[in-house]
Write a protein that holds these residues in place. Structure first.
Motif, mmCIF file in Angstrom:
data_model
loop_
_atom_site.group_PDB
_atom_site.id
_atom_site.type_symbol
_atom_site.label_atom_id
_atom_site.label_comp_id
_atom_site.label_asym_id
_atom_site.label_seq_id
_atom_site.Cartn_x
_atom_site.Cartn_y
_atom_site.Cartn_z
ATOM 1 N N ASN A 57 -5.405 9.255 2.023
ATOM 2 C CA ASN A 57 -5.732 9.933 3.280
ATOM 3 C C ASN A 57 -6.436 11.274 3.056
ATOM 4 O OD1 ASN A 57 -2.997 8.279 4.566
ATOM 5 N ND2 ASN A 57 -4.924 8.265 5.682
ATOM 6 N N ASP A 61 -11.899 4.566 4.448
ATOM 7 C CA ASP A 61 -11.242 4.408 5.751
ATOM 8 C C ASP A 61 -11.832 5.466 6.690
ATOM 9 O OD1 ASP A 61 -9.480 4.599 7.921
ATOM 10 O OD2 ASP A 61 -7.646 4.620 6.752
ATOM 11 N N ASP A 80 -3.180 4.803 -0.881
ATOM 12 C CA ASP A 80 -3.970 5.429 0.192
ATOM 13 C C ASP A 80 -3.723 6.929 0.151
ATOM 14 O OD1 ASP A 80 -5.344 6.219 2.443
ATOM 15 O OD2 ASP A 80 -4.286 4.894 3.839
ATOM 16 N N GLU A 89 -7.639 4.059 -1.448
ATOM 17 C CA GLU A 89 -8.250 4.245 -0.133
ATOM 18 C C GLU A 89 -8.468 5.725 0.128
ATOM 19 O OE1 GLU A 89 -6.007 1.939 2.711
ATOM 20 O OE2 GLU A 89 -6.796 3.094 4.391
ATOM 21 N N LYS A 113 0.876 -1.176 0.000
ATOM 22 C CA LYS A 113 0.000 0.000 0.000
ATOM 23 C C LYS A 113 0.909 1.220 0.000
ATOM 24 C CE LYS A 113 -2.734 2.083 3.688
ATOM 25 N NZ LYS A 113 -3.810 1.831 4.678
HETATM 26 MG MG MG Z 1 -6.073 4.814 5.295
#
Ligand code: MG
Ligand code: OSB
Length: 387
Positions: free
Chosen positions: A193, A241, A191, A216, A163
């Motif tokens: 964020n 997430d 990811d 993600e 990831k």
């Molecule tokens: Mg995450």
């Protein structure tokens, strides 16, 4: 059981290497270790909050404050027959899921120990799933070449899924370089964020050619609607997430088609009870889940591994070995990666691990013991504030 004492230990562990995400760069891990004591049994958990409110609005300070002022005053003097009883008592408290999780998960460990069973069994996990396939989460690197080196090192250690953290301006170059270096077969995901806006959809669509397993949380931390719009124009599956903090969030996200996967972290969703419910909502909708992480010490890692035994955890998790982050974990022995890219769920009762006394003494910078005190009044201005 009635809680006789809660211990809060703040610990600071140096990270082996800086960890860069779209929020910034971390050099050390700090967390609250929670111990619940009753009937001569101790239950352990840790908070997943950070120093700054960047992943979510919770922080070490808010977790400490909420536990002392809003959570424990609702538990003192009550008889808890099951870990689920925590929910009813604490449900009037809005938000603060990381603070709730730290206490709730320690209670789950306590109940499993008091019944002489491993936590996975109390959670309803699958007895056949005692090794959990795991990947590794790689921070934003200085250059695509360095990313390739770091990725090669983790693959050589045995991790089966990579990831990669991305943000606007650090996405296509590192990921396309990695994909062409590794070829089509290595599972890679990204990811973000929460660092993109819907207006950045073009740069995310470009990533579709890299055949990522998923991306993600590309959009805002609390968004569901824009993710649904993005999902309609992206070939790469979206995994949420930050935006999923409850089974209600999960139901809404699935109803709107905002994601095809969910990253479950009991520590961000108020604990194991809500994590189970998110798992069940996803399972009924044929949406696979996997277990994320927040760079936990061995205590939080153990909790995550037990949760990962539930049947709908179908993709490798982020619970990597202790050595991914720490030269020395809080538990001894630490978690090791098996040669086949799995971690073994700790055998034994409860979470199967405890903090090492010597390491705790070395890493701890604050200790407080809380014993039964006044119950919460339940009225908005009725309770004295304890700092
Ligand atoms: Mg995450
Ligand atoms: O978004 O999954 C995330 C770490 C800290 C905060 C948020 C996240 C992460 C990770 C690392 O990706 C997961 C881990 O290795 O524990």
């Amino acid at each position: 059981m009635q809680i006789e004492r809660i211990e809060l230990d703040f610990v600071e562990l140096p990270l082996k290497a800086p960890f860069q995400t779209s929020f910034g760069t971390e050099l050390q891990k700090s967390t609250w270790i929670v111990t619940v004591l009753a009937d001569g049994i101790r239950g352990y958990a840790e908070s997943v909050a950070d120093s700054e409110p960047l992943y979510s609005e919770e922080t070490h300070a808010s977790v400490f404050f909420a536990i002392k002022n809003h959570i424990l005053p609702r538990l003192w003097g009550h008889d808890l027959g099951t870990p689920q009883d925590f929910q009813a008592l604490v449900s009037p408290v809005r938000g603060n899921p990381m603070a709730k999780a730290a206490i709730e998960m320690a209670l789950w460990d306590w109940f499993a120990r008091s019944r002489n069973m491993p936590l996975w069994q109390l959670l309803g996990g699958d007895p056949q799933k005692q090794v959990i396939p795991v990947g590794v989460s790689i921070g934003i690197q200085e250059s695509p070449d360095i990313l390739v080196q770091v990725a090669d090192k983790f693959l050589a250690e045995g991790y089966r899924r990579l990831k990669v953290k991305i943000k606007p301006g650090s996405d296509w170059l590192p990921l396309s370089r990695l994909r062409s270096h590794l070829g089509p077969d290595v599972p890679i995901m990204a990811d973000a964020n929460a660092s993109y806006r819907l207006s950045d959809a073009g740069s995310l669509q470009q990533l579709d050619t890299l055949h990522l397993m998923m991306i993600e949380q590309p959009l805002a931390h609390d968004d569901i609607v824009d993710h649904a719009a993005l999902a309609r124009i992206l070939a790469t599956p979206i995994c949420l997430d930050e935006a999923i903090r409850s089974d209600r969030d999960a139901r809404k996200a699935l109803a709107l088609g905002a994601c095809r996967l969910i990253n479950i972290k009991p520590g961000r969703m108020g604990g194991h009870f809500t994590a189970q419910r998110v798992h069940d909502v996803a399972q009924q909708a044929n949406i696979p889940v996997w277990c994320g992480g927040m760079e936990e010490t061995g205590i939080g890692r153990a909790h995550n591994l037990h949760m990962s035994t539930l049947p709908n955890f179908l993709l490798p998790g982020d619970t990597s070995a202790s050595s991914r982050y720490f030269a020395e974990d809080l538990i001894d022995p630490p978690f090791f990666l098996n040669p086949d890219g799995t971690l073994t769920v700790p055998a034994g009762i409860g979470i199967g691990v405890v903090p090492d006394v010597k390491r705790m003494a070395k890493l701890r910078t604050y200790h407080e013991e809380l014993t039964p005190g006044p119950a919460a009044s339940g009225s908005p201005s009725g309770h004295p504030v304890t700092f």
